[in-house]
Scaffold this motif. Sequence first.
Motif, mmCIF file in Angstrom:
data_model
loop_
_atom_site.group_PDB
_atom_site.id
_atom_site.type_symbol
_atom_site.label_atom_id
_atom_site.label_comp_id
_atom_site.label_asym_id
_atom_site.label_seq_id
_atom_site.Cartn_x
_atom_site.Cartn_y
_atom_site.Cartn_z
ATOM 1 N N GLY A 1 21.351 60.368 -64.355
ATOM 2 C CA GLY A 1 20.274 61.236 -63.921
ATOM 3 C C GLY A 1 20.558 62.701 -64.214
ATOM 4 O O GLY A 1 21.660 63.082 -64.605
ATOM 5 N N GLU A 2 19.532 63.522 -63.990
ATOM 6 C CA GLU A 2 19.631 64.953 -64.285
ATOM 7 C C GLU A 2 19.625 65.741 -62.980
ATOM 8 O O GLU A 2 18.787 65.507 -62.107
ATOM 9 N N PRO A 3 20.547 66.692 -62.812
ATOM 10 C CA PRO A 3 20.543 67.508 -61.587
ATOM 11 C C PRO A 3 19.284 68.381 -61.539
ATOM 12 O O PRO A 3 18.853 68.912 -62.559
ATOM 13 N N THR B 1 18.952 70.821 -58.919
ATOM 14 C CA THR B 1 19.382 72.092 -58.336
ATOM 15 C C THR B 1 20.878 72.257 -58.592
ATOM 16 O O THR B 1 21.592 71.270 -58.853
ATOM 17 N N PRO B 2 21.392 73.484 -58.525
ATOM 18 C CA PRO B 2 22.839 73.673 -58.715
ATOM 19 C C PRO B 2 23.678 72.825 -57.763
ATOM 20 O O PRO B 2 24.723 72.300 -58.158
ATOM 21 N N ALA B 3 23.228 72.656 -56.518
ATOM 22 C CA ALA B 3 23.996 71.872 -55.549
ATOM 23 C C ALA B 3 24.156 70.424 -55.986
ATOM 24 O O ALA B 3 25.137 69.750 -55.611
ATOM 25 N N ASP B 4 23.203 69.925 -56.781
ATOM 26 C CA ASP B 4 23.291 68.535 -57.256
ATOM 27 C C ASP B 4 24.514 68.311 -58.145
ATOM 28 O O ASP B 4 24.948 67.166 -58.331
ATOM 29 N N LEU B 5 25.047 69.389 -58.709
ATOM 30 C CA LEU B 5 26.215 69.248 -59.581
ATOM 31 C C LEU B 5 27.408 68.649 -58.838
ATOM 32 O O LEU B 5 28.290 68.048 -59.450
ATOM 33 N N LEU B 6 27.438 68.831 -57.531
ATOM 34 C CA LEU B 6 28.547 68.296 -56.748
ATOM 35 C C LEU B 6 28.579 66.781 -56.770
ATOM 36 O O LEU B 6 29.599 66.167 -56.419
ATOM 37 N N GLN C 1 19.750 70.848 -72.512
ATOM 38 C CA GLN C 1 19.986 71.843 -71.472
ATOM 39 C C GLN C 1 19.410 71.352 -70.149
ATOM 40 O O GLN C 1 18.292 70.814 -70.098
ATOM 41 N N VAL C 2 20.151 71.521 -69.080
ATOM 42 C CA VAL C 2 19.679 71.152 -67.734
ATOM 43 C C VAL C 2 19.698 72.407 -66.850
ATOM 44 O O VAL C 2 20.274 73.430 -67.200
ATOM 45 N N LEU C 3 19.033 72.303 -65.718
ATOM 46 C CA LEU C 3 18.958 73.404 -64.751
ATOM 47 C C LEU C 3 18.397 74.688 -65.387
ATOM 48 O O LEU C 3 18.891 75.790 -65.130
ATOM 49 N N LYS C 4 17.346 74.526 -66.200
ATOM 50 C CA LYS C 4 16.751 75.680 -66.870
ATOM 51 C C LYS C 4 16.180 76.697 -65.889
ATOM 52 O O LYS C 4 16.095 77.884 -66.207
ATOM 53 N N ASP C 5 15.775 76.231 -64.717
ATOM 54 C CA ASP C 5 15.187 77.140 -63.721
ATOM 55 C C ASP C 5 16.244 77.912 -62.938
ATOM 56 O O ASP C 5 15.895 78.745 -62.090
ATOM 57 N N TYR C 6 17.506 77.638 -63.227
ATOM 58 C CA TYR C 6 18.600 78.309 -62.514
ATOM 59 C C TYR C 6 19.585 78.876 -63.542
ATOM 60 O O TYR C 6 20.650 78.298 -63.788
ATOM 61 N N PRO C 7 19.269 80.004 -64.143
ATOM 62 C CA PRO C 7 20.155 80.562 -65.175
ATOM 63 C C PRO C 7 21.504 80.982 -64.609
ATOM 64 O O PRO C 7 21.619 81.402 -63.449
ATOM 65 N N LEU C 8 22.514 80.862 -65.435
ATOM 66 C CA LEU C 8 23.844 81.321 -65.051
ATOM 67 C C LEU C 8 23.864 82.844 -65.006
ATOM 68 O O LEU C 8 23.133 83.514 -65.741
ATOM 69 N N THR C 9 24.700 83.380 -64.146
ATOM 70 C CA THR C 9 24.728 84.836 -63.954
ATOM 71 C C THR C 9 25.779 85.527 -64.823
ATOM 72 O O THR C 9 26.024 86.709 -64.656
#
Length: 297
Positions: A175-177, A179-184, A251-259
């Motif tokens: 599956g695809e995460p 939200t960032p928290a799903d990475l856990l 690419q995953v988590l496109k709505d949450y760009p890295l800082t």
Amino acid sequence: MNNDHLRLFVRVAALHNISKAGSELNLSPPVASMHINKLEESLGVKLIHRTTRKVSLTEEGREFLPHAEEVLNAVDSAKASVGAGSFTPQGTIRVTAPSSFGRMHIVPALKEFVTAHPELKVDLRQSDSIVDMVEGGFDIAIRNAALNDSTLVARKLAADRRIICASPDYIEKYGEPSTPADLLNHECINLIGIDHWDFQTPNGIEKIKVKGAIRIDNGESIRDACIDGAGLTITSIWCAYKALAKGELVQVLKDYPLTTDTAIWAVYPSSRLLAPKVRAFIDYFIEYYGEVPYWEK
């Protein structure tokens, strides 16, 4: 004191070899050795330890080196102020660059670069370690990390945008995460040296300390492990753009760009006059990569 002797001494200090330094300046080994002897005699001190394998600076030589460089810079600057001397890029430019970036985005451009500057030679050393530029005798270091050394000047060559990727096979299986928290709950391949993945979210910066069985210190290797389905990973666009275009990575988590505020920098010692060969190298690669780097298109 003879400026040619100083120039030779500075190169000997960088190369730890009198013959090689002399060859750069079109001097035979005996003549180069004689010039060093004359410089030492004029100063009344021994600057260099000579052995059968290499040479090294004495304590006096190490103390004298920055002053010799300063004198040469002042002479070159004075000539430039009146339009004297040759300011055609020439000689050997010594460059150190990260292994992956060097292989992918510097080496393919070198043929065209030296064709455009026929009096220049390029000595490229690829390493993922941060090297001491002065000790290594480098004119330029290509870096994709923040500059925290006040003795260096940095010129931005290109953007270095980073994203989170996975292979289609991994997404189909796990599956695809969303939200960032799903990475856990996912297996992540981490780049050694990066402890947290920091995301921009509606609630501010969210730091995620990911977990996984694989940690690697090389960008291309991490990308390849990700393509193989070993987990999700953080990667630079310049490293993954071909795999993204082929559909080998998504690419995953496109709505949450890295800082990450990263870029590709060319750095050089602030104590040195910007030599024509250094300016030529920087200007060429800024144009080669473009305002929007080709790997972003």
